[in-house]
Design an enzyme around this catalytic site. Structure first.
Site, PDB file in Angstrom:
ATOM      1  N   ILE A  47       0.869  -1.179   0.000  1.00  0.00           N
ATOM      2  CA  ILE A  47       0.000   0.000   0.000  1.00  0.00           C
ATOM      3  C   ILE A  47       0.903   1.226   0.000  1.00  0.00           C
ATOM      4  O   ILE A  47       1.569   1.523   0.998  1.00  0.00           O
ATOM      5  CB  ILE A  47      -0.931   0.001   1.240  1.00  0.00           C
ATOM      6  CG1 ILE A  47      -1.766  -1.294   1.293  1.00  0.00           C
ATOM      7  CG2 ILE A  47      -1.846   1.237   1.213  1.00  0.00           C
ATOM      8  CD1 ILE A  47      -2.558  -1.488   2.581  1.00  0.00           C
ATOM      9  N   GLU A  59       4.098  -8.005   2.770  1.00  0.00           N
ATOM     10  CA  GLU A  59       4.394  -8.979   3.828  1.00  0.00           C
ATOM     11  C   GLU A  59       4.074  -8.404   5.195  1.00  0.00           C
ATOM     12  O   GLU A  59       3.526  -9.075   6.066  1.00  0.00           O
ATOM     13  CB  GLU A  59       5.873  -9.374   3.799  1.00  0.00           C
ATOM     14  CG  GLU A  59       6.334 -10.017   2.509  1.00  0.00           C
ATOM     15  CD  GLU A  59       6.880  -9.008   1.499  1.00  0.00           C
ATOM     16  OE1 GLU A  59       6.267  -7.938   1.316  1.00  0.00           O
ATOM     17  OE2 GLU A  59       7.914  -9.300   0.894  1.00  0.00           O
ATOM     18  N   CYS A  91      10.923  -6.441   5.907  1.00  0.00           N
ATOM     19  CA  CYS A  91       9.941  -7.526   6.005  1.00  0.00           C
ATOM     20  C   CYS A  91      10.578  -8.784   6.573  1.00  0.00           C
ATOM     21  O   CYS A  91       9.969  -9.502   7.370  1.00  0.00           O
ATOM     22  CB  CYS A  91       9.311  -7.804   4.633  1.00  0.00           C
ATOM     23  SG  CYS A  91       8.243  -6.450   4.108  1.00  0.00           S
TER      24      CYS A  91
HETATM   25  N1  THU Z   1       7.513  -4.248  -1.802  1.00  0.00           N
HETATM   26  C1  THU Z   1       6.793  -5.153  -1.060  1.00  0.00           C
HETATM   27  O1  THU Z   1       5.567  -5.044  -0.940  1.00  0.00           O
HETATM   28  N2  THU Z   1       7.471  -6.162  -0.471  1.00  0.00           N
HETATM   29  C2  THU Z   1       8.827  -6.316  -0.523  1.00  0.00           C
HETATM   30  O2  THU Z   1       9.363  -7.131   0.197  1.00  0.00           O
HETATM   31  C3  THU Z   1       9.608  -5.541  -1.489  1.00  0.00           C
HETATM   32  C4  THU Z   1       8.948  -4.318  -1.990  1.00  0.00           C
HETATM   33  C5  THU Z   1       6.797  -3.138  -2.411  1.00  0.00           C
HETATM   34  C6  THU Z   1       7.128  -1.800  -1.820  1.00  0.00           C
HETATM   35  C7  THU Z   1       6.752  -0.868  -2.951  1.00  0.00           C
HETATM   36  O3  THU Z   1       5.357  -0.616  -2.856  1.00  0.00           O
HETATM   37  C8  THU Z   1       7.011  -1.690  -4.203  1.00  0.00           C
HETATM   38  O4  THU Z   1       7.116  -3.036  -3.777  1.00  0.00           O
HETATM   39  C9  THU Z   1       8.292  -1.308  -4.934  1.00  0.00           C
HETATM   40  O5  THU Z   1       9.349  -1.242  -4.060  1.00  0.00           O
END
Ligand code: THU
Length: 134
Positions: A47, A59, A91
């Site tokens: 988000i 995560e 995460c």
């Molecule tokens: N992102 C995640 O949701 N999880 C991760 O472990 C790596 C990155 C998201 C954060 C951001 O919204 C997008 O991926 C690009 O970095």
């Protein structure tokens, strides 16, 4: 125990929920499906926010949702990204708080598993609750 059926279910749940990712800035949707030890599946998506640093990863949304619902023991988490990207350091750290043996299944948006490792393997030497007792 993480059966192959559960593994596939987690991946499919994450793929299905990926459309809920709110990622207008990066255009990089991430979706997670967390399996609790009590057998529940808790989802999360990334988000983002116009104030970029306040964005949150999929995560952590899943873990925080689960903990806020009284679940603190996790079997596995499936993380689905467009290209099978791996969980960020924050995460990994958040997952490590609740168990080093949680299995992290990393898949692409077609469901292809690119990596499967425990939290301990993904974050050797994690800073843990025990480190605060000295
Ligand atoms: N992102 C995640 O949701 N999880 C991760 O472990 C790596 C990155 C998201 C954060 C951001 O919204 C997008 O991926 C690009 O970095």
């Amino acid at each position: 125990m993480l059966t192959n059926e559960l593994r596939q279910e987690l991946i499919q749940v994450a793929i299905k929920n990926m459309e809920r990712a709110y990622a207008p800035y990066s255009n990089y949707p991430v979706s997670a499906a967390l399996l609790t030890s009590s057998g529940k599946i808790v989802t999360g998506v990334n988000i983002e926010n116009a104030a970029y640093p306040t964005s949150i990863c999929a995560e952590r949304v899943a873990v925080f949702k689960a903990v806020s619902e009284g679940e603190m023991n996790f079997e596995a988490i499936a993380v689905v990204t467009p290209n099978g990207g791996t969980p960020c350091g924050s995460c990994r750290q958040v997952l490590s708080e609740f168990g080093l043996e949680t299995v992290v299944i990393i898949a692409d948006q077609n469901g292809k598993i690119v990596l499967e490792k425990s939290v301990a393997e993904l974050l050797p030497g994690a800073f843990r609750p025990d480190d605060l007792s000295f």
